[in-house]
Scaffold this active site. Structure first.
Site, PDB file in Angstrom:
ATOM      1  N   ARG A  44       0.851  -1.270  -0.103  1.00  0.00           N
ATOM      2  CA  ARG A  44      -0.076   0.110   0.065  1.00  0.00           C
ATOM      3  C   ARG A  44       0.976   1.142   0.092  1.00  0.00           C
ATOM      4  O   ARG A  44       0.364   2.468  -0.288  1.00  0.00           O
ATOM      5  CB  ARG A  44      -0.732  -0.117   1.073  1.00  0.00           C
ATOM      6  CG  ARG A  44      -2.002   1.196   1.152  1.00  0.00           C
ATOM      7  CD  ARG A  44      -3.198   0.648   2.220  1.00  0.00           C
ATOM      8  NE  ARG A  44      -2.859   0.636   3.544  1.00  0.00           N
ATOM      9  CZ  ARG A  44      -2.763   1.512   4.306  1.00  0.00           C
ATOM     10  NH1 ARG A  44      -2.754   2.841   4.002  1.00  0.00           N
ATOM     11  NH2 ARG A  44      -2.411   1.202   5.513  1.00  0.00           N
ATOM     12  N   TYR A  96      -9.249  21.345 -17.613  1.00  0.00           N
ATOM     13  CA  TYR A  96     -10.037  20.094 -18.045  1.00  0.00           C
ATOM     14  C   TYR A  96     -11.273  20.081 -17.215  1.00  0.00           C
ATOM     15  O   TYR A  96     -11.400  20.043 -15.751  1.00  0.00           O
ATOM     16  CB  TYR A  96      -9.285  18.954 -17.592  1.00  0.00           C
ATOM     17  CG  TYR A  96      -9.956  17.662 -17.645  1.00  0.00           C
ATOM     18  CD1 TYR A  96     -10.718  17.400 -18.762  1.00  0.00           C
ATOM     19  CD2 TYR A  96      -9.474  16.658 -16.654  1.00  0.00           C
ATOM     20  CE1 TYR A  96     -11.116  16.141 -19.059  1.00  0.00           C
ATOM     21  CE2 TYR A  96     -10.218  15.586 -16.753  1.00  0.00           C
ATOM     22  CZ  TYR A  96     -10.964  15.183 -18.119  1.00  0.00           C
ATOM     23  OH  TYR A  96     -11.655  13.897 -18.181  1.00  0.00           O
ATOM     24  N   ASP A 169      -0.517  20.741 -15.065  1.00  0.00           N
ATOM     25  CA  ASP A 169      -1.182  19.402 -15.492  1.00  0.00           C
ATOM     26  C   ASP A 169      -0.348  19.388 -17.072  1.00  0.00           C
ATOM     27  O   ASP A 169      -0.968  20.265 -17.988  1.00  0.00           O
ATOM     28  CB  ASP A 169      -2.633  19.539 -15.590  1.00  0.00           C
ATOM     29  CG  ASP A 169      -3.341  18.017 -16.336  1.00  0.00           C
ATOM     30  OD1 ASP A 169      -2.429  17.393 -17.071  1.00  0.00           O
ATOM     31  OD2 ASP A 169      -4.368  17.854 -16.159  1.00  0.00           O
ATOM     32  N   LYS A 194      -3.341   8.628 -20.517  1.00  0.00           N
ATOM     33  CA  LYS A 194      -2.993   9.123 -21.643  1.00  0.00           C
ATOM     34  C   LYS A 194      -1.780   8.771 -22.541  1.00  0.00           C
ATOM     35  O   LYS A 194      -1.300   7.579 -22.833  1.00  0.00           O
ATOM     36  CB  LYS A 194      -3.340  10.606 -21.666  1.00  0.00           C
ATOM     37  CG  LYS A 194      -4.419  10.887 -20.761  1.00  0.00           C
ATOM     38  CD  LYS A 194      -5.713  10.150 -21.321  1.00  0.00           C
ATOM     39  CE  LYS A 194      -7.018  10.920 -20.897  1.00  0.00           C
ATOM     40  NZ  LYS A 194      -7.112  10.623 -19.145  1.00  0.00           N
TER      41      LYS A 194
END
Length: 373
Positions: A44, A96, A169, A194
């Site tokens: 984790r 976005y 970003d 992406k």
């Protein structure tokens, strides 16, 4: 070394015990520790695949450290977790749409003020900053779906003067084309789903920092608390995709520019939005800040309006009508239909993600769809 060399060889990462040129997949959740050996860590918190991704992307970005997440949204949530009630976040009006909605909803729930400014107008940014209260300025380069390019160095100067951190970003430009940290950004975010992965089969996100300070430690701790570290198999797939990032970006950038130039002045098109065009209003800043191309994303605003844009998308035969970007196949979508109520997207805009197909096939498909009554 050139980024293409680093990527092709994964910076000489191998499977340690065997020397295999392809890193091995290690899905173990925990490890047996011999003697006084230091703990490897519970899954984790870390895994070998995520660490390999992080080292590679940090090197490409020129960053001090990187952290890999289950998605770009998970990376975003880790950043937001570092804010406190009363803080202020400034977003670009062209952010976005989905990230914008999530951040606004988060702010409303946790008493964090969220406001917007046009990041391509520095006076607008300066007026919107709240010195001492603004903690985070969230930029996107280029903005989606109009592909506007802010002056990142000047934006960083304004942000830091107000005592805030600048996050960029950079999903669309990738570290092959631009390095926001070198222009003054504090954090860079990639939806690695992406272009970094490039195959349309992995959800992933990566954050890179210019300075591994206390805020970075809190961000990584938030990832552990949320359980949002990139799992081993997804990390393994992402490393596979990163090998070809440089050649994919070169190909899609070249094709996107060719299509944008060919469609300028088309009788059915009111505007082609692409910063690689010499007469695009953001071309000069793009040339100054980007290297090796302008990316694979462009948009078309049609003269005929929303209904015409929807029909053109439906007529396309080579382009696939779908949302997303950065994969091997070229995609087209009527963006307003995707974003829905409250969207600021122009109604007649078609967003294109250029893939790896032959440019003449893509251009012929667009011209045929635009030519129909």
């Amino acid at each position: 070394m050139h980024p293409a060399t680093v990527l092709a060889q994964l910076d000489h990462v191998t499977d340690g015990p065997t020397g295999g040129l392809v890193p091995a997949l290690h899905p173990a959740l925990t490890h047996v520790l011999p003697g006084e050996a230091a703990a490897v860590g519970y899954a984790r918190s870390t895994n070998s695949g995520a660490r390999a991704v992080e080292a590679l992307v940090a090197k490409l970005e020129g960053g001090a450290a990187a952290a890999a997440f289950t998605s770009g949204s998970a990376a975003m949530q880790a950043v937001l977790a570092g804010l406190s009630p009363g803080d202020h976040v400034l977003l670009d009006t062209g952010i976005y749409y989905e990230f914008g909605r999530i951040i606004v909803a988060f702010g409303a729930r946790w008493q964090i003020a969220v406001s917007f400014a046009d990041f391509c107008e520095l006076d607008s940014v300066a007026a919107a900053l709240l010195p001492g209260r603004t903690k985070l300025v969230w930029a996107e380069c280029p903005s989606n779906p109009l592909w506007r390019v802010p002056d990142m160095s000047s934006l960083a100067d304004l942000t830091h003067a107000a005592g805030a951190k600048l996050l960029v970003d950079a999903t669309v430009i990738t570290p092959v084309l631009c390095h926001p940290l070198s222009l003054g950004a504090d954090l860079v975010l990639h939806s690695a789903t992406k272009y970094l992965n490039g195959h349309g089969d992995v959800l992933a996100g990566v954050l890179v920092t210019a300075d591994a300070d206390n805020i970075w430690a809190e961000l990584v701790a938030a990832r552990t608390a949320h359980g949002s570290i990139l799992p081993p198999f997804e990390a393994w797939l992402l490393l596979r995709g990163l090998r070809t990032l440089a050649v994919r970006m070169a190909r899609c950038s070249q094709t996107a520019l060719a299509i944008a130039e060919a469609l300028q002045g088309h009788a059915a098109i009111a505007a082609v939005h692409y910063p690689g065009l010499a007469d695009d209003p953001h071309h000069a800043l793009a040339r100054a800040q980007f290297q090796a191309g302008f990316g694979g994303m462009l948009s078309l605003t049609l003269k005929g309006g929303e209904a015409d844009a929807i029909k053109v998308c439906a007529r396309l035969q080579v382009f696939r009508q779908s949302t997303s970007l950065g994969g091997p196949e070229s995609l087209a979508e009527h963006r307003l239909s995707t974003e829905g109520a409250g969207s600021l997207c122009p109604p007649a805009l078609i967003r294109l993600s250029i893939g790896l197909e032959e440019a003449s096939d893509l251009l012929g498909d667009l011209r045929a769809a635009l030519a129909c009554d």
